[in-house]
Design a protein around this motif. Structure first.
Motif, PDB file in Angstrom:
ATOM      1  N   GLU A   5      39.415  82.030  -3.447  1.00 53.06           N
ATOM      2  CA  GLU A   5      38.274  82.371  -2.603  1.00 53.06           C
ATOM      3  C   GLU A   5      38.437  81.689  -1.256  1.00 53.06           C
ATOM      4  OE1 GLU A   5      35.776  84.379  -2.991  1.00 53.06           O
ATOM      5  OE2 GLU A   5      35.949  84.870  -5.137  1.00 53.06           O
ATOM      6  N   LYS A   6      38.114  82.409  -0.194  1.00 50.96           N
ATOM      7  CA  LYS A   6      38.161  81.815   1.140  1.00 50.96           C
ATOM      8  C   LYS A   6      36.843  81.121   1.441  1.00 50.96           C
ATOM      9  CE  LYS A   6      41.524  85.039   3.097  1.00 50.96           C
ATOM     10  NZ  LYS A   6      42.589  84.015   3.108  1.00 50.96           N
ATOM     11  N   THR A   7      36.929  79.924   2.023  1.00 50.40           N
ATOM     12  CA  THR A   7      35.727  79.181   2.386  1.00 50.40           C
ATOM     13  C   THR A   7      35.343  79.524   3.822  1.00 50.40           C
ATOM     14  OG1 THR A   7      37.137  77.301   2.989  1.00 50.40           O
ATOM     15  CG2 THR A   7      36.189  77.299   0.780  1.00 50.40           C
ATOM     16  N   VAL A   8      34.927  80.770   3.993  1.00 48.79           N
ATOM     17  CA  VAL A   8      34.563  81.304   5.305  1.00 48.79           C
ATOM     18  C   VAL A   8      33.283  82.129   5.153  1.00 48.79           C
ATOM     19  CG1 VAL A   8      35.293  82.798   7.214  1.00 48.79           C
ATOM     20  CG2 VAL A   8      36.988  81.430   6.005  1.00 48.79           C
ATOM     21  N   HIS A   9      32.380  82.021   6.134  1.00 50.95           N
ATOM     22  CA  HIS A   9      31.171  82.843   6.140  1.00 50.95           C
ATOM     23  C   HIS A   9      31.447  84.193   6.796  1.00 50.95           C
ATOM     24  CE1 HIS A   9      28.656  79.687   4.668  1.00 50.95           C
ATOM     25  NE2 HIS A   9      28.860  78.909   5.703  1.00 50.95           N
ATOM     26  N   ILE A  16      29.513  78.970  -0.505  1.00 50.52           N
ATOM     27  CA  ILE A  16      29.046  77.630  -0.858  1.00 50.52           C
ATOM     28  C   ILE A  16      30.211  76.904  -1.529  1.00 50.52           C
ATOM     29  CG2 ILE A  16      27.405  76.284  -2.211  1.00 50.52           C
ATOM     30  CD1 ILE A  16      25.486  78.643  -2.030  1.00 50.52           C
ATOM     31  N   PRO A  17      30.806  75.918  -0.868  1.00 52.00           N
ATOM     32  CA  PRO A  17      32.022  75.271  -1.388  1.00 52.00           C
ATOM     33  C   PRO A  17      31.716  74.239  -2.474  1.00 52.00           C
ATOM     34  CG  PRO A  17      31.429  74.302   0.699  1.00 52.00           C
ATOM     35  CD  PRO A  17      30.435  75.406   0.454  1.00 52.00           C
ATOM     36  N   PRO A  32      33.860  71.477   7.390  1.00 51.45           N
ATOM     37  CA  PRO A  32      33.427  72.659   8.134  1.00 51.45           C
ATOM     38  C   PRO A  32      34.528  73.674   8.416  1.00 51.45           C
ATOM     39  CG  PRO A  32      33.729  70.812   9.625  1.00 51.45           C
ATOM     40  CD  PRO A  32      33.939  70.280   8.235  1.00 51.45           C
ATOM     41  N   SER A  33      35.775  73.283   8.239  1.00 51.36           N
ATOM     42  CA  SER A  33      36.881  74.175   8.584  1.00 51.36           C
ATOM     43  C   SER A  33      36.982  75.369   7.639  1.00 51.36           C
ATOM     44  CB  SER A  33      38.201  73.396   8.521  1.00 51.36           C
ATOM     45  OG  SER A  33      39.316  74.269   8.578  1.00 51.36           O
ATOM     46  N   PRO A  34      37.379  76.530   8.145  1.00 48.54           N
ATOM     47  CA  PRO A  34      37.763  77.618   7.233  1.00 48.54           C
ATOM     48  C   PRO A  34      38.917  77.162   6.354  1.00 48.54           C
ATOM     49  CG  PRO A  34      37.604  78.410   9.494  1.00 48.54           C
ATOM     50  CD  PRO A  34      37.523  76.915   9.565  1.00 48.54           C
ATOM     51  N   GLY A  35      39.018  77.754   5.185  1.00 47.22           N
ATOM     52  CA  GLY A  35      40.089  77.379   4.267  1.00 47.22           C
ATOM     53  C   GLY A  35      40.038  78.243   3.032  1.00 47.22           C
TER      54      GLY A  35
END
Length: 245
Positions: A5-9, A16-17, A32-35
């Motif tokens: 899953e990508k941690t991006v909005h 929700i990470p 806060p970084s995308p990942g």
């Protein structure tokens, strides 16, 4: 089984990470970084595309409920859900004028179709970054609030965090460091009905002292006539190769 899953909005997706493990622990990725997050049979991986350090919390509990309570203590609890919000919300992409919106609300009431809320979506403003209704299409918001209140309908107004260089607020907000930039000073710009960037709502001091007056002015008529819900917008985030400053 491998899952990534990508941690991006995104516009219709809020990430929700947080992970709850069947081993009885919770893991909160506070970066806060995308990942991305990978969960497989032989490893779990959390990755930030751009960061100086990784910040995460691991906590345990005897039951899943215990773990979730710690998570809620860390992140906060949702306010009590108002009864009206559990009803039917009418929304489309999009109502372009005050009269168009009111006609829909009136027709629902005429036909006896329940409606608890109706959404005023994007481009009701004069320019992105100007938090006010365009008087050409929304000539009398106060009158609209009153008529909707008489029908027991709550207006829900969409607020976007974008701002255009043509906005009357752009230079004022830029002068007090309220626009999102990369670490090397580059604005996070993209094209959407003109060149856009984002306001920096994560800057707590600036949010209280500078941004709050803009939003309060935007809500002034609404607060006098029933305080409709103001909805913050989750926007598409285009990952940048450098860290956000």
């Amino acid at each position: 089984m491998h899952k990534e899953e990508k941690t991006v909005h995104y516009n219709t997706k809020s990430t929700i990470p947080f992970l709850y493990s069947s081993l009885g622990y919770g893991f909160l990725w506070n970066n806060p970084s995308p990942g991305r997050c990978e969960t497989t049979r032989n490893h779990t991986l959390w990755c930030a595309d751009s960061a100086y350090q990784a910040d995460y919390l691991v906590f345990t509990g005897d039951t899943p409920g215990d773990v979730m309570k710690i998570y809620s203590d860390l992140t906060g609890y949702a306010p009590k859900f108002p009864a009206w919000a559990a009803g039917f919300w009418q929304c489309r992409l999009r109502y372009e004028s005050q009269e168009e919106l009111l006609e829909v609300a009136r027709e629902h009431k005429k036909r006896g179709i329940p409606m608890s809320a109706i959404v005023i979506d994007y481009s009701h403003w004069t320019e992105q970054g100007e938090w006010k209704f365009d008087p050409r299409y929304w000539p009398d918001p106060e009158k609209m609030w009153r008529e909707l209140a008489e029908m027991d309908i709550k207006p829900v107004v969409s607020i976007w965090p974008t701002i255009n260089p043509d906005s009357e607020n752009y230079n004022k907000m830029n002068d007090v460091n309220m626009l999102v930039r990369t670490e090397n000073g580059q604005y996070g710009t993209f094209s959407f009905y003109g060149q856009q960037t984002f306001i920096d709502a994560m800057n707590l001091i600036q949010r209280r002292e500078k941004l709050r007056p803009y939003i309060l002015k935007y809500m002034e008529i609404a607060s006098q006539t029933g305080a409709p819900l103001m909805r913050p917008m989750f926007f598409d985030y285009y990952a940048m190769p450098t860290a956000i400053h």
